[in-house]
Design a protein around this motif. Structure first.
Motif, PDB file in Angstrom:
ATOM      1  N   PHE A   7       0.967  -1.214   0.192  1.00  0.00           N
ATOM      2  CA  PHE A   7       0.090  -0.035   0.055  1.00  0.00           C
ATOM      3  C   PHE A   7       0.720   1.328   0.055  1.00  0.00           C
ATOM      4  O   PHE A   7       0.318   2.432  -0.063  1.00  0.00           O
ATOM      5  N   LEU A   8       2.048   1.288   0.121  1.00  0.00           N
ATOM      6  CA  LEU A   8       3.022   2.424   0.212  1.00  0.00           C
ATOM      7  C   LEU A   8       3.302   2.888  -0.845  1.00  0.00           C
ATOM      8  O   LEU A   8       3.551   4.027  -1.152  1.00  0.00           O
ATOM      9  N   GLU A   9       3.158   2.077  -2.129  1.00  0.00           N
ATOM     10  CA  GLU A   9       3.537   2.480  -3.379  1.00  0.00           C
ATOM     11  C   GLU A   9       4.854   3.154  -3.814  1.00  0.00           C
ATOM     12  O   GLU A   9       5.036   4.091  -4.330  1.00  0.00           O
ATOM     13  N   LEU A  10       5.663   2.383  -3.096  1.00  0.00           N
ATOM     14  CA  LEU A  10       7.327   2.598  -3.385  1.00  0.00           C
ATOM     15  C   LEU A  10       7.600   1.922  -4.469  1.00  0.00           C
ATOM     16  O   LEU A  10       7.550   0.872  -4.673  1.00  0.00           O
ATOM     17  N   THR A  11       8.249   2.779  -5.292  1.00  0.00           N
ATOM     18  CA  THR A  11       8.589   2.367  -6.665  1.00  0.00           C
ATOM     19  C   THR A  11      10.247   2.107  -6.902  1.00  0.00           C
ATOM     20  O   THR A  11      10.739   1.496  -8.018  1.00  0.00           O
ATOM     21  N   GLU A  12      11.085   2.341  -6.002  1.00  0.00           N
ATOM     22  CA  GLU A  12      12.556   2.306  -6.223  1.00  0.00           C
ATOM     23  C   GLU A  12      12.978   2.237  -4.715  1.00  0.00           C
ATOM     24  O   GLU A  12      12.424   2.009  -3.710  1.00  0.00           O
ATOM     25  N   GLU A  13      14.700   1.954  -4.429  1.00  0.00           N
ATOM     26  CA  GLU A  13      15.080   1.791  -3.286  1.00  0.00           C
ATOM     27  C   GLU A  13      15.102   2.788  -2.545  1.00  0.00           C
ATOM     28  O   GLU A  13      15.142   4.205  -2.870  1.00  0.00           O
ATOM     29  N   VAL A  14      14.426   2.664  -1.425  1.00  0.00           N
ATOM     30  CA  VAL A  14      14.367   3.824  -0.422  1.00  0.00           C
ATOM     31  C   VAL A  14      15.170   4.024   0.756  1.00  0.00           C
ATOM     32  O   VAL A  14      15.648   2.921   1.173  1.00  0.00           O
ATOM     33  N   THR A  15      15.401   5.115   1.187  1.00  0.00           N
ATOM     34  CA  THR A  15      16.079   5.179   2.566  1.00  0.00           C
ATOM     35  C   THR A  15      15.181   4.840   3.750  1.00  0.00           C
ATOM     36  O   THR A  15      13.862   4.700   3.566  1.00  0.00           O
ATOM     37  N   GLU A  16      15.885   4.622   4.985  1.00  0.00           N
ATOM     38  CA  GLU A  16      14.860   4.207   6.190  1.00  0.00           C
ATOM     39  C   GLU A  16      13.949   5.300   6.489  1.00  0.00           C
ATOM     40  O   GLU A  16      12.903   5.163   6.769  1.00  0.00           O
ATOM     41  N   ARG A  17      14.267   6.560   6.383  1.00  0.00           N
ATOM     42  CA  ARG A  17      13.628   7.767   6.467  1.00  0.00           C
ATOM     43  C   ARG A  17      12.269   7.817   5.691  1.00  0.00           C
ATOM     44  O   ARG A  17      11.104   8.201   6.002  1.00  0.00           O
ATOM     45  N   ASP A  18      12.638   7.430   4.282  1.00  0.00           N
ATOM     46  CA  ASP A  18      11.559   7.525   3.302  1.00  0.00           C
ATOM     47  C   ASP A  18      10.542   6.321   3.606  1.00  0.00           C
ATOM     48  O   ASP A  18       9.338   6.627   3.501  1.00  0.00           O
ATOM     49  N   LEU A  19      11.114   5.299   4.082  1.00  0.00           N
ATOM     50  CA  LEU A  19      10.313   4.238   4.597  1.00  0.00           C
ATOM     51  C   LEU A  19       9.207   4.629   5.631  1.00  0.00           C
ATOM     52  O   LEU A  19       8.074   4.281   5.792  1.00  0.00           O
ATOM     53  N   GLU A  20       9.943   5.171   6.637  1.00  0.00           N
ATOM     54  CA  GLU A  20       9.151   5.485   7.827  1.00  0.00           C
ATOM     55  C   GLU A  20       8.308   6.646   7.600  1.00  0.00           C
ATOM     56  O   GLU A  20       7.079   6.557   8.025  1.00  0.00           O
ATOM     57  N   GLN A  21       8.568   7.671   6.672  1.00  0.00           N
ATOM     58  CA  GLN A  21       7.632   8.774   6.180  1.00  0.00           C
ATOM     59  C   GLN A  21       6.562   7.874   5.461  1.00  0.00           C
ATOM     60  O   GLN A  21       5.243   8.458   5.779  1.00  0.00           O
ATOM     61  N   ALA A  22       6.727   7.155   4.768  1.00  0.00           N
ATOM     62  CA  ALA A  22       5.546   6.513   3.929  1.00  0.00           C
ATOM     63  C   ALA A  22       4.604   5.587   4.629  1.00  0.00           C
ATOM     64  O   ALA A  22       3.570   5.695   4.515  1.00  0.00           O
ATOM     65  N   LEU A  23       5.189   5.111   5.774  1.00  0.00           N
ATOM     66  CA  LEU A  23       4.368   4.500   6.631  1.00  0.00           C
ATOM     67  C   LEU A  23       3.652   5.393   7.723  1.00  0.00           C
ATOM     68  O   LEU A  23       2.129   5.093   7.775  1.00  0.00           O
ATOM     69  N   LEU A  24       4.038   6.415   7.881  1.00  0.00           N
ATOM     70  CA  LEU A  24       3.172   7.525   8.649  1.00  0.00           C
ATOM     71  C   LEU A  24       2.093   8.103   7.644  1.00  0.00           C
ATOM     72  O   LEU A  24       1.105   8.316   8.134  1.00  0.00           O
ATOM     73  N   ASP A  25       2.407   8.194   6.486  1.00  0.00           N
ATOM     74  CA  ASP A  25       1.626   8.847   5.580  1.00  0.00           C
ATOM     75  C   ASP A  25       0.277   8.047   5.161  1.00  0.00           C
ATOM     76  O   ASP A  25      -0.626   8.594   4.938  1.00  0.00           O
ATOM     77  N   ARG A  26       0.385   6.705   5.666  1.00  0.00           N
ATOM     78  CA  ARG A  26      -0.525   5.763   5.378  1.00  0.00           C
ATOM     79  C   ARG A  26      -0.776   5.000   6.575  1.00  0.00           C
ATOM     80  O   ARG A  26      -0.754   3.862   6.771  1.00  0.00           O
ATOM     81  N   ILE A  27      -0.878   5.618   7.759  1.00  0.00           N
ATOM     82  CA  ILE A  27      -0.911   5.351   8.951  1.00  0.00           C
ATOM     83  C   ILE A  27      -1.873   4.175   9.277  1.00  0.00           C
ATOM     84  O   ILE A  27      -2.060   3.222   9.905  1.00  0.00           O
ATOM     85  N   VAL A  28      -3.174   4.694   8.955  1.00  0.00           N
ATOM     86  CA  VAL A  28      -4.313   3.757   9.100  1.00  0.00           C
ATOM     87  C   VAL A  28      -4.110   2.179   8.225  1.00  0.00           C
ATOM     88  O   VAL A  28      -4.103   1.161   9.025  1.00  0.00           O
ATOM     89  N   ASP A  29      -3.478   2.215   7.152  1.00  0.00           N
ATOM     90  CA  ASP A  29      -3.099   0.996   6.513  1.00  0.00           C
ATOM     91  C   ASP A  29      -1.780   0.280   7.482  1.00  0.00           C
ATOM     92  O   ASP A  29      -1.864  -0.856   7.370  1.00  0.00           O
ATOM     93  N   THR A  30      -0.908   1.313   7.581  1.00  0.00           N
ATOM     94  CA  THR A  30       0.143   0.531   8.571  1.00  0.00           C
ATOM     95  C   THR A  30      -0.485   0.048   9.690  1.00  0.00           C
ATOM     96  O   THR A  30       0.173  -1.178  10.066  1.00  0.00           O
ATOM     97  N   LEU A  31      -1.336   0.635  10.347  1.00  0.00           N
ATOM     98  CA  LEU A  31      -1.728  -0.197  11.869  1.00  0.00           C
ATOM     99  C   LEU A  31      -2.555  -1.279  11.250  1.00  0.00           C
ATOM    100  O   LEU A  31      -2.342  -2.381  12.155  1.00  0.00           O
TER     101      LEU A  31
END
Length: 349
Positions: free
Chosen positions: A185-209
């Motif tokens: 559900f994060l729609e990540l399309t390439e290699e990401v940093t840990e902060r990018d992954l963290e931010q993406a999880l928070l941007d979709r917090i309902v799906d993350t939970l």
């Protein structure tokens, strides 16, 4: 002399009446749903018995569908395909006791057809039916949970919980960690940093939970810990409201390294010492990384003093154009509902 209600008193009475009406409506809807499911099971059971005795084929089901729709024109659900679902439903749950007393009997009919379509084993169907009932999963969420293999992933992460927690608590804690976590559900399309992954999880917090599992409550990101003047920051901190414990989550996009266990164990120890209350269970840590060597993990966790688990994660790395062309689970569910309604309408004409 009549007594006048103050605005505050009137609002309180109105709120109470609304609550009672809604509660009754919900109870009535559940009762109607249970009775409908029991009706469908009884129809399916009869069809199954008759088929076994007389070898009924497609022609008989077609005729039954036509006759039932003619007799009950205002009732949906008597298409030939739905009669087949009813028969499969009775065969999948052949128990003599009332189907309404089982978890599956509390689900809407659309949920039951998903269980029948996507799962073959009774044990798996019962597990997803129970969790869908307890957690109120919509049909699309149920479909996602099945397609992502949630049942197989829960408790699959290697951990040292058995050696660091009491036996009963260890069994509970194991249910907190999945392996792998599915972050499509994060729609990540390439290699990401840990902060990018963290931010993406928070941007979709309902799906993350939802992916973490029922009971997780988000406390914060980059949660500050101060230890005698030294500053440290936890990637993600959660509290599990059912197990009453803090859960420290650290994110690593690369392969697991033993030093990660030391860092996470340190954070767990500090949270346990500074945040945990007497009524709370021991804090646990979950490291979510891009990959791992299970032998390395086993040695690292064996030496760790805190209760830790190591999970991996996956995500769909399709290019943006291809991702946008794919339907979402909600769109697939809506399309299935539309196709079923259309089929019922055409058959009735």
């Amino acid at each position: 002399m009549s007594q006048q209600l103050t605005p505050a008193a009137y609002s309180q009475v109105l709120a109470e009446l609304k609550s009672r009406v809604r509660h009754t409506q919900i109870r009535a809807q559940r009762q109607v749903n249970t009775e409908l499911v029991e009706l469908y099971w009884s129809i399916g059971d009869l069809l199954s018995q008759r088929q076994a005795a007389g070898g009924w084929g497609t022609g008989v089901l077609n005729q039954l569908a036509d006759d039932l729709r003619a007799e009950f024109p205002r009732m949906r659900g008597f298409s030939r395909s739905n009669l087949k679902y009813m028969r499969a439903f009775a065969q999948a749950w052949p128990d003599a006791k009332s189907i309404g007393q089982q978890a599956v009997g509390q689900l809407p009919w659309g949920h039951i057809t998903v269980l029948l379509d996507k799962l073959d084993e009774r044990q798996a169907r019962d597990w997803y039916a129970e969790h869908a009932t307890i957690h109120g999963w919509s049909r699309s969420v149920l479909l996602n949970q099945i397609m992502n293999g949630t049942r197989q992933r829960i408790g699959a992460a290697p951990s040292n919980f058995a050696g660091r927690l009491a036996p009963a608590d260890s069994d509970l804690a194991r249910q907190l960690a999945k392996d792998p976590y599915v972050f499509d559900f994060l729609e990540l399309t390439e290699e990401v940093t840990e902060r990018d992954l963290e931010q993406a999880l928070l941007d979709r917090i309902v799906d993350t939970l939802r992916e973490l599992g029922a009971g997780f409550a988000f406390i914060g990101r980059q949660v500050h810990l101060e230890v005698d003047g030294d500053d440290f920051y936890i990637d993600l901190l959660f509290f599990h409201v059912e197990q009453l414990r803090y859960v420290v989550v650290e994110l690593k996009t690369g392969k697991f390294e033993p030093s990660y266990a030391g860092q996470l164990g340190f954070y767990v120890a500090v949270v346990d010492d500074t945040m945990r209350r007497e009524c709370h269970r021991p804090t646990v840590g979950i490291l979510i990384c891009g990959g791992r060597n299970d032998h390395t993990v086993r040695y690292a966790l064996g030496n760790a003093e805190s209760a830790l688990a190591v999970s991996t994660y996956t995500y769909d790395a399709l290019p943006d154009a291809e991702r946008r062309a794919l339907p979402t689970a909600e769109q697939i569910t809506a399309a299935l509902d539309w196709a079923e309604d259309t089929s019922n309408g055409l058959a009735a004409d």
